[in-house]
Write a protein that holds these residues in place. Sequence first.
Motif, PDB file in Angstrom:
ATOM      1  N   ARG A  51     -75.100   4.239  51.061  1.00 57.66           N
ATOM      2  CA  ARG A  51     -76.486   3.464  51.176  1.00 57.66           C
ATOM      3  C   ARG A  51     -77.535   4.239  51.897  1.00 57.66           C
ATOM      4  O   ARG A  51     -77.372   5.009  52.687  1.00 57.66           O
ATOM      5  N   ILE A  52     -78.780   3.706  51.616  1.00 55.90           N
ATOM      6  CA  ILE A  52     -80.031   4.296  52.306  1.00 55.90           C
ATOM      7  C   ILE A  52     -80.077   3.658  53.591  1.00 55.90           C
ATOM      8  O   ILE A  52     -79.936   2.337  53.546  1.00 55.90           O
ATOM      9  N   LEU A  59     -88.079  -2.680  50.611  1.00 60.77           N
ATOM     10  CA  LEU A  59     -87.781  -1.809  49.526  1.00 60.77           C
ATOM     11  C   LEU A  59     -86.680  -0.959  49.628  1.00 60.77           C
ATOM     12  O   LEU A  59     -85.744  -0.862  48.642  1.00 60.77           O
ATOM     13  N   THR A  60     -86.443  -0.880  50.941  1.00 57.36           N
ATOM     14  CA  THR A  60     -84.905  -0.054  51.217  1.00 57.36           C
ATOM     15  C   THR A  60     -83.703  -1.041  50.793  1.00 57.36           C
ATOM     16  O   THR A  60     -82.835  -0.692  50.117  1.00 57.36           O
ATOM     17  N   ASP A  61     -83.852  -2.233  51.095  1.00 60.55           N
ATOM     18  CA  ASP A  61     -83.023  -3.271  50.951  1.00 60.55           C
ATOM     19  C   ASP A  61     -82.952  -3.360  49.165  1.00 60.55           C
ATOM     20  O   ASP A  61     -81.898  -3.474  48.748  1.00 60.55           O
ATOM     21  N   ASP A  62     -84.018  -3.413  48.633  1.00 60.02           N
ATOM     22  CA  ASP A  62     -83.750  -3.604  47.152  1.00 60.02           C
ATOM     23  C   ASP A  62     -82.998  -2.452  46.680  1.00 60.02           C
ATOM     24  O   ASP A  62     -82.696  -2.585  45.771  1.00 60.02           O
ATOM     25  N   VAL A  63     -83.564  -1.130  46.993  1.00 61.25           N
ATOM     26  CA  VAL A  63     -82.945  -0.074  46.541  1.00 61.25           C
ATOM     27  C   VAL A  63     -81.405   0.072  46.720  1.00 61.25           C
ATOM     28  O   VAL A  63     -80.654   0.263  45.783  1.00 61.25           O
ATOM     29  N   ASN A  64     -80.950  -0.473  48.066  1.00 66.47           N
ATOM     30  CA  ASN A  64     -79.536  -0.690  48.196  1.00 66.47           C
ATOM     31  C   ASN A  64     -78.655  -1.467  47.263  1.00 66.47           C
ATOM     32  O   ASN A  64     -77.778  -1.483  46.984  1.00 66.47           O
ATOM     33  N   LEU A 101     -79.874  -2.279  44.268  1.00 64.30           N
ATOM     34  CA  LEU A 101     -79.478  -1.607  42.884  1.00 64.30           C
ATOM     35  C   LEU A 101     -78.605  -0.563  42.967  1.00 64.30           C
ATOM     36  O   LEU A 101     -77.976  -0.494  42.215  1.00 64.30           O
ATOM     37  N   LEU A 102     -78.440  -0.057  44.070  1.00 64.72           N
ATOM     38  CA  LEU A 102     -77.226   0.855  44.231  1.00 64.72           C
ATOM     39  C   LEU A 102     -75.890   0.368  44.372  1.00 64.72           C
ATOM     40  O   LEU A 102     -75.034   0.970  43.793  1.00 64.72           O
ATOM     41  N   GLN A 162     -71.093  -1.135  41.033  1.00 64.98           N
ATOM     42  CA  GLN A 162     -70.412  -2.222  40.213  1.00 64.98           C
ATOM     43  C   GLN A 162     -70.259  -1.812  38.906  1.00 64.98           C
ATOM     44  O   GLN A 162     -69.099  -1.707  38.327  1.00 64.98           O
ATOM     45  N   GLN A 163     -71.488  -1.555  38.180  1.00 68.20           N
ATOM     46  CA  GLN A 163     -71.423  -1.342  36.846  1.00 68.20           C
ATOM     47  C   GLN A 163     -70.802   0.052  36.437  1.00 68.20           C
ATOM     48  O   GLN A 163     -69.942   0.048  35.461  1.00 68.20           O
TER      49      GLN A 163
END
Length: 530
Positions: A186-187, A201-206, A208-209, A214-215
């Motif tokens: 994670r970032i 933004l960092t939380d949102d990117v994490n 998404l990661l 999971q996907q």
Amino acid sequence: MNKSGLVIRLAIVIVFTAVIVGLITTQLFSRFTFINEQELGKQSIKQLYSTVSPTASIASYLNDKGLAEEVVNGLISNDIVTAAAIQTETLRVESENYQKSTGSVAFDLFSPFQKDNKVGVLFVKINDNYLAAKANKISATNTFVVAVEALIITIISILVTYYVITQPILNIGKALHLIRPGTSERIKKPHSHQQSEIGQLTDDVNDLLAKTEQQMLREKSLRNEVQVLESKFRMLFENATSAIVLVAPQGDILLYNEAFEKLIDKLNLSLKKNYGQYLEDLFIKKKVLHEQILIAFANNESAAAELELISYQDDNIWVQVLVTRLITDDFLDSYQITLHDISKSKYKISLLDQKANYDGLTHLLNRQAAEQHLRKLTETHSPFALIMMDLNDFKPINDVFGHDSGDELLIHVSSQLLKSLRKADVLSRWGGDEFVIILPNTSREEVIKVCAKLAAKLSKPHYLSQYDKSVFVTACMGVSFYPDDQVELLELIRSADKAMYQVKKEKSTNNDLYLAFTHDTASIKNDSKR
């Protein structure tokens, strides 16, 4: 550095904004400075007036030209004054360039002794060029200061923007490039942006990661399952004992297994790309296959049939055909055709059928099969003649020469009877030395001809090589017609049997008698023996 990078674009925006703001500020400063200098000039003129007004008043009161000239010269010595003049009722003193100058300011001069007694007027002309030059100088200085401030602000803004916004975003981007999708990496959120938009933004990117991980884990699991199923299916497909073929609607073979290759080789055919629609060129009855498939597909079902394949070998090859229609994701049709070899089953069934319906000695239909055939004829109301036949003198031959010779004689009789019948006629061994003959759509005259031919064939001797003896038998025949004589099958058989035994009874007194009809006790003599 990337020309389209965020830092460059922000710097361009900041510089452009600073230049615009600087230009506007400079113009405003220049305007305000010029107006302010004019006001200061007026105030300076008033101060000068206050300074020289006593002297100018005395000069005007005394009409002292020399003193007036000193006042005027003193005024024009000041940079702010371009020209000056003192005027009384009898005196006018002015500077040399007074006439060339424009825009003068007038001040009243009063008597030194009487404050309300006006004794003259002081004219002062302001030096506008001086004021403009001074204003421009001040404006230039201000412009330089503003430019320097703008430059400093721009540099500071760029540095602040870079270190506060751009660099954290670039670090996030670099960290994102180094992260392998689908892993737990994670970032790291910048310390100075724990609660800011960049931190969000960092939380949102994490997030998404995490969702991507999971996907991808789900997809990986599904791929593994698909691979396992695919390997199992391929193993089943390749190792299947039944031939499996995938064909296009035009008949082109798309996929086949090893069992299909073996089947083609067994048929002594060459393997090729197309055997017609639904592989119909491999079947003897193509039309039956095509009709079965059309009927099944019309009901949205898979087609199934048992058909014989074309073979250039002695063995007959039967298969159970299963045709399933498949539709791909892009709505293209294909057909899965499974060919299960049932030749052995068919052969076993034929053997059972042979045992169940045929006499083991003569290979004629047995009584059970003959009764089934008669039952079908009566159910369809098809007219026919039923002949019951019993051999004469067979028992003595069987007793004297043995059962083997008796069996040999029965086989001989069967072959002679078959040679005398028509293609549509049916011959059956009813039991022992009794036979049944079924003649469909036959008249009385045709029956007489057939029976005469049968009697003639039986009258010929048969040579028993084991005993070097020739033997022959005769026969008694009783005939019943359906439906003329009887409608019920059992009664029809009994009627023919009675007619046969009537012949056998009367034969003791009339040796030439061999045939009797149910409704007629008349007899036909054996003309062939005559």
